[in-house]
Design a protein around this motif. Structure first.
Motif, PDB file in Angstrom:
ATOM      1  N   UNK A   7       0.813  -1.208   0.000  1.00  8.67           N
ATOM      2  CA  UNK A   7       0.000   0.000   0.000  1.00  8.67           C
ATOM      3  C   UNK A   7       0.845   1.255   0.000  1.00  8.67           C
ATOM      4  N   UNK A   8       0.442   2.234  -0.800  1.00  6.54           N
ATOM      5  CA  UNK A   8       1.125   3.521  -0.865  1.00  6.54           C
ATOM      6  C   UNK A   8       0.202   4.597  -0.305  1.00  6.54           C
ATOM      7  N   UNK A   9       0.760   5.772  -0.025  1.00  7.82           N
ATOM      8  CA  UNK A   9       0.005   6.822   0.643  1.00  7.82           C
ATOM      9  C   UNK A   9      -1.306   7.180  -0.051  1.00  7.82           C
ATOM     10  N   UNK A  10      -1.339   7.163  -1.380  1.00  9.69           N
ATOM     11  CA  UNK A  10      -2.544   7.555  -2.110  1.00  9.69           C
ATOM     12  C   UNK A  10      -3.589   6.433  -2.194  1.00  9.69           C
ATOM     13  N   UNK A  11      -3.218   5.231  -1.781  1.00  6.46           N
ATOM     14  CA  UNK A  11      -4.137   4.088  -1.810  1.00  6.46           C
ATOM     15  C   UNK A  11      -5.093   4.144  -0.625  1.00  6.46           C
ATOM     16  N   UNK A  12      -6.077   3.277  -0.631  1.00  5.78           N
ATOM     17  CA  UNK A  12      -7.026   3.200   0.474  1.00  5.78           C
ATOM     18  C   UNK A  12      -7.035   1.766   0.997  1.00  5.78           C
ATOM     19  N   UNK A  13      -6.866   1.608   2.314  1.00  3.58           N
ATOM     20  CA  UNK A  13      -6.807   0.315   2.991  1.00  3.58           C
ATOM     21  C   UNK A  13      -8.144   0.060   3.671  1.00  3.58           C
ATOM     22  N   UNK A  14      -8.689  -1.163   3.547  1.00  5.10           N
ATOM     23  CA  UNK A  14      -9.984  -1.530   4.119  1.00  5.10           C
ATOM     24  C   UNK A  14      -9.861  -2.784   4.972  1.00  5.10           C
ATOM     25  N   UNK A  15     -10.666  -2.833   6.045  1.00  2.29           N
ATOM     26  CA  UNK A  15     -10.796  -4.052   6.860  1.00  2.29           C
ATOM     27  C   UNK A  15     -12.107  -3.986   7.627  1.00  2.29           C
ATOM     28  N   UNK A  16     -12.794  -5.121   7.699  1.00  2.00           N
ATOM     29  CA  UNK A  16     -14.050  -5.189   8.444  1.00  2.00           C
ATOM     30  C   UNK A  16     -13.772  -4.877   9.916  1.00  2.00           C
ATOM     31  N   UNK A  23      -7.499  -7.952   4.419  1.00  2.00           N
ATOM     32  CA  UNK A  23      -7.170  -6.548   4.224  1.00  2.00           C
ATOM     33  C   UNK A  23      -7.303  -6.311   2.721  1.00  2.00           C
ATOM     34  N   UNK A  24      -7.966  -5.249   2.338  1.00  2.00           N
ATOM     35  CA  UNK A  24      -8.161  -4.920   0.922  1.00  2.00           C
ATOM     36  C   UNK A  24      -7.501  -3.574   0.657  1.00  2.00           C
ATOM     37  N   UNK A  25      -6.753  -3.501  -0.430  1.00  2.00           N
ATOM     38  CA  UNK A  25      -6.114  -2.249  -0.845  1.00  2.00           C
ATOM     39  C   UNK A  25      -6.739  -1.801  -2.163  1.00  2.00           C
ATOM     40  N   UNK A  26      -7.268  -0.572  -2.176  1.00  2.00           N
ATOM     41  CA  UNK A  26      -7.765   0.043  -3.397  1.00  2.00           C
ATOM     42  C   UNK A  26      -6.642   0.937  -3.908  1.00  2.00           C
ATOM     43  N   UNK A  64      -5.860   5.637   4.737  1.00  2.00           N
ATOM     44  CA  UNK A  64      -4.630   5.528   3.954  1.00  2.00           C
ATOM     45  C   UNK A  64      -3.722   4.487   4.617  1.00  2.00           C
ATOM     46  N   UNK A  65      -3.001   3.695   3.828  1.00  2.00           N
ATOM     47  CA  UNK A  65      -2.067   2.733   4.434  1.00  2.00           C
ATOM     48  C   UNK A  65      -1.033   3.373   5.356  1.00  2.00           C
TER      49      UNK A  65
END
Length: 101
Positions: A7-16, A23-26, A64-65
């Motif tokens: 994950x990079x700063x501009x990405x979005x990290x998700x977790x329930x 863990x999902x990275x957009x 953000x990650x």
């Protein structure tokens, strides 16, 4: 955690929230922000790949990650999150797409 490595700063990290799950990275290009539709799909994906998969609606944290950390000595997948937002996800939306393919 692998997601923290990629994950990079501009990405979005998700977790329930409150349950084990993926863990999902957009991924986003530098300077771009994700659309509401992309945020919703990524949240739905995180909820689908969690222990809360059978729930109708699931709260998913995203940030953000750069705000996600693995504590020293923590077990696999365990992280702490700062500056999180929460989105309501629907795991059934992903199941419907998966079944149609």
């Amino acid at each position: 955690a692998v997601s923290l490595h990629f994950g990079q700063d501009q990405d979005v990290w998700f977790h329930v929230r409150g349950a084990p799950g993926a863990h999902v990275i957009l991924r986003n290009q530098p300077g771009q922000t994700a659309s509401d539709e992309d945020l919703q799909f990524a949240a739905n994906l995180a909820s689908f790949h969690s222990k809360m998969r059978s729930d109708g609606k699931v709260n998913v944290s995203y940030t953000s990650p750069k705000y996600v950390r693995k504590p020293t000595g923590a077990r696999l997948g365990m992280v702490t999150i700062d500056r999180e937002s929460v989105i309501v996800a629907r795991p059934d939306d992903v199941a419907t797409i998966a079944q149609s393919d």
